[in-house]
Write an enzyme that holds these catalytic residues in place. Structure first.
Site, PDB file in Angstrom:
ATOM      1  N   GLY A 190       0.823  -1.211   0.000  1.00  0.00           N
ATOM      2  CA  GLY A 190       0.000   0.000   0.000  1.00  0.00           C
ATOM      3  C   GLY A 190       0.856   1.260   0.000  1.00  0.00           C
ATOM      4  O   GLY A 190       1.712   1.434   0.872  1.00  0.00           O
ATOM      5  N   ASP A 230      -0.020   4.165   0.768  1.00  0.00           N
ATOM      6  CA  ASP A 230      -0.256   4.942   1.998  1.00  0.00           C
ATOM      7  C   ASP A 230       0.707   4.493   3.092  1.00  0.00           C
ATOM      8  O   ASP A 230       1.261   5.315   3.830  1.00  0.00           O
ATOM      9  CB  ASP A 230      -1.731   4.849   2.443  1.00  0.00           C
ATOM     10  CG  ASP A 230      -2.285   3.428   2.539  1.00  0.00           C
ATOM     11  OD1 ASP A 230      -1.618   2.467   2.087  1.00  0.00           O
ATOM     12  OD2 ASP A 230      -3.404   3.279   3.072  1.00  0.00           O
ATOM     13  N   ARG A 231       0.939   3.196   3.174  1.00  0.00           N
ATOM     14  CA  ARG A 231       1.844   2.662   4.199  1.00  0.00           C
ATOM     15  C   ARG A 231       3.279   3.123   3.940  1.00  0.00           C
ATOM     16  O   ARG A 231       4.013   3.487   4.866  1.00  0.00           O
ATOM     17  CB  ARG A 231       1.768   1.137   4.198  1.00  0.00           C
ATOM     18  CG  ARG A 231       0.357   0.611   4.457  1.00  0.00           C
ATOM     19  CD  ARG A 231       0.305  -0.899   4.373  1.00  0.00           C
ATOM     20  NE  ARG A 231       1.268  -1.480   5.286  1.00  0.00           N
ATOM     21  CZ  ARG A 231       1.795  -2.700   5.152  1.00  0.00           C
ATOM     22  NH1 ARG A 231       1.443  -3.469   4.134  1.00  0.00           N
ATOM     23  NH2 ARG A 231       2.658  -3.147   6.032  1.00  0.00           N
ATOM     24  N   ASP A 264      -1.377   3.005  11.379  1.00  0.00           N
ATOM     25  CA  ASP A 264      -2.406   3.800  10.697  1.00  0.00           C
ATOM     26  C   ASP A 264      -3.765   3.179  11.009  1.00  0.00           C
ATOM     27  O   ASP A 264      -4.084   2.092  10.519  1.00  0.00           O
ATOM     28  CB  ASP A 264      -2.135   3.826   9.190  1.00  0.00           C
ATOM     29  CG  ASP A 264      -3.044   4.809   8.450  1.00  0.00           C
ATOM     30  OD1 ASP A 264      -4.105   5.171   8.991  1.00  0.00           O
ATOM     31  OD2 ASP A 264      -2.687   5.207   7.326  1.00  0.00           O
ATOM     32  N   THR A 313      -9.501   2.602   7.699  1.00  0.00           N
ATOM     33  CA  THR A 313     -10.441   1.556   7.306  1.00  0.00           C
ATOM     34  C   THR A 313      -9.892   0.195   7.724  1.00  0.00           C
ATOM     35  O   THR A 313     -10.581  -0.624   8.317  1.00  0.00           O
ATOM     36  CB  THR A 313     -10.657   1.592   5.787  1.00  0.00           C
ATOM     37  OG1 THR A 313     -11.018   2.918   5.417  1.00  0.00           O
ATOM     38  CG2 THR A 313     -11.724   0.617   5.364  1.00  0.00           C
ATOM     39  N   THR A 363     -23.696  -4.759  27.077  1.00  0.00           N
ATOM     40  CA  THR A 363     -23.251  -5.226  25.759  1.00  0.00           C
ATOM     41  C   THR A 363     -22.332  -4.215  25.081  1.00  0.00           C
ATOM     42  O   THR A 363     -21.265  -4.573  24.569  1.00  0.00           O
ATOM     43  CB  THR A 363     -24.475  -5.516  24.873  1.00  0.00           C
ATOM     44  OG1 THR A 363     -25.332  -6.417  25.572  1.00  0.00           O
ATOM     45  CG2 THR A 363     -24.053  -6.131  23.550  1.00  0.00           C
TER      46      THR A 363
HETATM   47  N1  ATP Z   1     -16.020  11.812  10.784  1.00  0.00           N
HETATM   48  C1  ATP Z   1     -15.619  10.570  10.492  1.00  0.00           C
HETATM   49  N2  ATP Z   1     -16.054   9.974   9.363  1.00  0.00           N
HETATM   50  C2  ATP Z   1     -15.651   8.751   9.030  1.00  0.00           C
HETATM   51  N3  ATP Z   1     -14.816   8.026   9.778  1.00  0.00           N
HETATM   52  C3  ATP Z   1     -14.364   8.559  10.909  1.00  0.00           C
HETATM   53  C4  ATP Z   1     -14.728   9.855  11.318  1.00  0.00           C
HETATM   54  N4  ATP Z   1     -14.091  10.120  12.482  1.00  0.00           N
HETATM   55  C5  ATP Z   1     -13.384   9.050  12.787  1.00  0.00           C
HETATM   56  N5  ATP Z   1     -13.536   8.088  11.865  1.00  0.00           N
HETATM   57  C6  ATP Z   1     -12.909   6.782  11.905  1.00  0.00           C
HETATM   58  O1  ATP Z   1     -11.922   6.783  10.910  1.00  0.00           O
HETATM   59  C7  ATP Z   1     -11.748   5.461  10.403  1.00  0.00           C
HETATM   60  C8  ATP Z   1     -11.362   5.571   8.936  1.00  0.00           C
HETATM   61  O2  ATP Z   1     -10.119   6.223   8.954  1.00  0.00           O
HETATM   62  P1  ATP Z   1      -9.572   7.101   7.779  1.00  0.00           P
HETATM   63  O3  ATP Z   1     -10.546   8.147   7.434  1.00  0.00           O
HETATM   64  O4  ATP Z   1      -8.207   7.474   8.181  1.00  0.00           O
HETATM   65  O5  ATP Z   1      -9.549   5.973   6.683  1.00  0.00           O
HETATM   66  P2  ATP Z   1      -9.603   6.121   5.122  1.00  0.00           P
HETATM   67  O6  ATP Z   1      -9.740   7.527   4.714  1.00  0.00           O
HETATM   68  O7  ATP Z   1     -10.531   5.120   4.604  1.00  0.00           O
HETATM   69  O8  ATP Z   1      -8.209   5.792   4.800  1.00  0.00           O
HETATM   70  P3  ATP Z   1      -7.571   4.453   4.491  1.00  0.00           P
HETATM   71  O9  ATP Z   1      -8.365   3.715   3.495  1.00  0.00           O
HETATM   72  O10 ATP Z   1      -6.306   4.986   3.978  1.00  0.00           O
HETATM   73  O11 ATP Z   1      -7.459   3.777   5.807  1.00  0.00           O
HETATM   74  C9  ATP Z   1     -13.033   4.679  10.680  1.00  0.00           C
HETATM   75  O12 ATP Z   1     -12.712   3.455  11.299  1.00  0.00           O
HETATM   76  C10 ATP Z   1     -13.826   5.595  11.622  1.00  0.00           C
HETATM   77  O13 ATP Z   1     -14.097   4.957  12.843  1.00  0.00           O
HETATM   78  C1  PAU Z   2      -4.042  -2.048   3.788  1.00  0.00           C
HETATM   79  C2  PAU Z   2      -4.638  -0.837   3.117  1.00  0.00           C
HETATM   80  C3  PAU Z   2      -6.079  -1.142   2.708  1.00  0.00           C
HETATM   81  C4  PAU Z   2      -4.647   0.290   4.163  1.00  0.00           C
HETATM   82  O1  PAU Z   2      -5.150   1.473   3.626  1.00  0.00           O
HETATM   83  C5  PAU Z   2      -3.773  -0.380   1.912  1.00  0.00           C
HETATM   84  O2  PAU Z   2      -2.494  -0.031   2.334  1.00  0.00           O
HETATM   85  C6  PAU Z   2      -3.679  -1.439   0.848  1.00  0.00           C
HETATM   86  O3  PAU Z   2      -4.591  -1.644   0.086  1.00  0.00           O
HETATM   87  N1  PAU Z   2      -2.510  -2.147   0.799  1.00  0.00           N
HETATM   88  C7  PAU Z   2      -2.200  -3.147  -0.173  1.00  0.00           C
HETATM   89  C8  PAU Z   2      -1.675  -4.381   0.450  1.00  0.00           C
HETATM   90  C9  PAU Z   2      -0.356  -4.217   1.198  1.00  0.00           C
HETATM   91  O4  PAU Z   2      -0.074  -3.144   1.718  1.00  0.00           O
HETATM   92  O5  PAU Z   2       0.403  -5.188   1.265  1.00  0.00           O
HETATM   93  K     K Z   3      -5.372   6.007   6.213  1.00  0.00           K
END
Ligand code: ATP
Ligand code: PAU
Ligand code: K
Length: 262
Positions: free
Chosen positions: A106, A108-109, A128, A131, A186
């Site tokens: 990735g 991003d990583r 990180d 998601t 819960t």
């Molecule tokens: N306002 C918000 N909207 C959406 N997600 C949020 C929010 N605030 C916190 N989060 C949390 O952020 C997490 C997603 O993180 P982030 O936005 O960094 O991911 P992303 O943009 O999908 O990036 P990546 O795919 O690179 O991880 C979710 O698990 C959620 O719990």
């Molecule tokens: C693991 C995620 C989904 C995190 O955003 C991204 O870095 C990705 O799609 N990576 C590809 C697989 C890898 O990093 O080995």
């Molecule tokens: K991220």
């Protein structure tokens, strides 16, 4: 060279958009759900207006979500009459990547580690919490070693609700450190599982990497859930909200330092 950039990180859930003006991340970073295409398109246009008249203005992006990445390329060429500069394709990666297939790691990583190592200049683990939750490690030369990939907070909470009859949905706003010692209802029990589960995972993995490295690394956290999970925790040295965006800007600057003199 003066750095004036719109930087865009195309994640799995959200598109993050920031502007570097004269080398500094300036103004708020906007994070907009990938499905809200018109909203993030407008945010990119607004960010562009901040830098468009400046020296070497460019839109630089990285992503792990190909469909949304091609939508971004289309939006930028239609509305701004520019081409997106993609890290990894148009720009070299800013660090050496020692995984089996670097092109499948990735971006991003990789960019997180590049940005963190620029500050730490030693063995570093980036957590990180997005998601997915990723851990990504580098050695003392800043070379990307590998790491771990696990389900993120939202994904865990959604899965518990969707795959059971009795478990409720916990919203992102409700997600925080549990305040009961044993999880006596819960929702508290689910918070115990997810919150302590993730922290336990991070601690276990960092300990294993520290053993490999022969030294305790710096641990830098980023991503949408970093604050809720790691705030004030001794295992995490620092929380840097926009690490991937800094990594994108670094990739651009490094590429130009390397190639402009050729
Ligand atoms: N306002 C918000 N909207 C959406 N997600 C949020 C929010 N605030 C916190 N989060 C949390 O952020 C997490 C997603 O993180 P982030 O936005 O960094 O991911 P992303 O943009 O999908 O990036 P990546 O795919 O690179 O991880 C979710 O698990 C959620 O719990
Ligand atoms: C693991 C995620 C989904 C995190 O955003 C991204 O870095 C990705 O799609 N990576 C590809 C697989 C890898 O990093 O080995
Ligand atoms: K991220």
């Amino acid at each position: 060279m003066e750095i004036n950039l719109v930087v865009v990180n195309v994640g799995n859930s959200r598109v993050a958009i920031g502007s570097f003006v004269a080398g500094e991340l300036t103004g708020d970073v906007e994070r907009i759900a990938v499905v809200r295409r018109e909203e993030w398109a407008q945010a990119v246009e607004r960010a562009w207006q901040r830098i468009s008249g400046r020296e070497n203005a460019a839109i630089v992006a990285a992503g792990v979500n190909p469909d949304v990445q091609s939508a971004l390329s289309d939006v930028v060429s239609e509305r701004i009459d520019r081409r997106v500069v993609w890290v990894g394709k148009d720009l070299d990666l800013p660090i050496k990547v020692l995984t089996d297939e670097p092109e499948k790691t990735g971006i991003d990583r990789i960019l997180n580690v590049a940005a963190a190592y620029e500050q730490t200049e030693m063995e570093t683990v980036v957590v990180d919490a997005g998601t997915a939750i990723t851990l990504s490690a580098c050695n003392d030369a800043g070379e990307f070693l590998g790491g771990a990939i696990a389900p993120g907070v939202r994904m865990q909470l959604d899965a518990l609700h969707e795959r059971t009859a009795a478990l409720p949905l916990i919203t992102t706003e409700e997600f925080k450190a549990p305040d009961e010692p044993y999880g006596q209802n819960t929702k508290q029990a689910m918070l115990h599982g997810v919150y302590h589960g993730i922290r336990g995972m991070v601690k276990e993995i960092v300990e294993a990497y520290a053993t490999q490295m022969g030294k305790w690394p710096e641990v830098v956290a980023t991503g949408g859930d970093a604050q809720a999970l790691f705030s004030g925790w001794e295992i995490v040295t620092g929380i840097t909200p926009d690490l991937t965006l800094y990594g994108i800007a670094k990739a651009y600057a490094d590429h130009h330092i390397k190639h402009d003199s050729e």
